[in-house]
Design a protein around this motif. Structure first.
Motif, mmCIF file in Angstrom:
data_model
loop_
_atom_site.group_PDB
_atom_site.id
_atom_site.type_symbol
_atom_site.label_atom_id
_atom_site.label_comp_id
_atom_site.label_asym_id
_atom_site.label_seq_id
_atom_site.Cartn_x
_atom_site.Cartn_y
_atom_site.Cartn_z
ATOM 1 N N UNK A 8 3.418 64.654 98.481
ATOM 2 C CA UNK A 8 4.689 65.148 97.942
ATOM 3 C C UNK A 8 5.320 66.157 98.896
ATOM 4 N N UNK A 9 4.529 67.077 99.413
ATOM 5 C CA UNK A 9 5.049 68.091 100.338
ATOM 6 C C UNK A 9 5.549 67.431 101.620
ATOM 7 N N UNK A 10 4.821 66.466 102.110
ATOM 8 C CA UNK A 10 5.217 65.779 103.335
ATOM 9 C C UNK A 10 6.527 65.018 103.146
ATOM 10 N N UNK A 11 6.663 64.348 102.007
ATOM 11 C CA UNK A 11 7.910 63.624 101.720
ATOM 12 C C UNK A 11 9.082 64.577 101.593
ATOM 13 N N UNK A 48 10.166 65.802 105.044
ATOM 14 C CA UNK A 48 10.901 64.776 105.791
ATOM 15 C C UNK A 48 12.303 64.588 105.235
ATOM 16 N N UNK A 49 12.455 64.723 103.926
ATOM 17 C CA UNK A 49 13.776 64.558 103.307
ATOM 18 C C UNK A 49 14.698 65.718 103.673
ATOM 19 N N UNK A 50 14.148 66.912 103.850
ATOM 20 C CA UNK A 50 14.946 68.089 104.192
ATOM 21 C C UNK A 50 15.261 68.180 105.682
ATOM 22 N N UNK A 51 14.562 67.412 106.491
ATOM 23 C CA UNK A 51 14.748 67.513 107.950
ATOM 24 C C UNK A 51 15.944 66.747 108.438
#
Length: 100
Positions: A91-94, A97-100
């Motif tokens: 969840x943290x990784x997703x 990536x969505x915020x980048x």
């Protein structure tokens, strides 16, 4: 050594510790229980709300062999923590990536 090899080796060591070595842990009461016994208020303790759960008292409900029960409880505990940790990391990784 690759990450995958390191992960598998770490997992195997963890499973051996949880499944085998955990049987040799001390059966003496922990510090809080010892103080409660020494001070005389242990008889006022109430059961935990999860006292009837399948993994209560560091064993697996329904498994009669104490060694096997404790080892299975350790392995199941490792699996649960690994699954929860993997889920949180995913969840943290997703999110990153969505915020980048």
């Amino acid at each position: 050594m690759s990450r995958r090899t390191l992960f598998i080796a770490g997992l195997l060591v963890t499973l051996v510790l949880a499944g085998v070595v955990s049987f040799y842990a001390s059966s003496a009461p922990d510090g809080l229980n010892k103080v409660a016994e020494d001070k005389g208020f242990a008889e006022h303790a109430a059961d935990s709300p999860v006292a009837g759960s399948p993994l209560a008292d560091y064993g697996v409900k329904g498994v009669q062999n104490e060694r096997l029960s404790g080892g299975l409880a350790g392995i199941i505990g490792v699996a649960i923590v690994l699954a929860l940790g993997t889920g949180v990391a995913y969840v943290v990784r997703r999110r990153n990536r969505a915020n980048a």
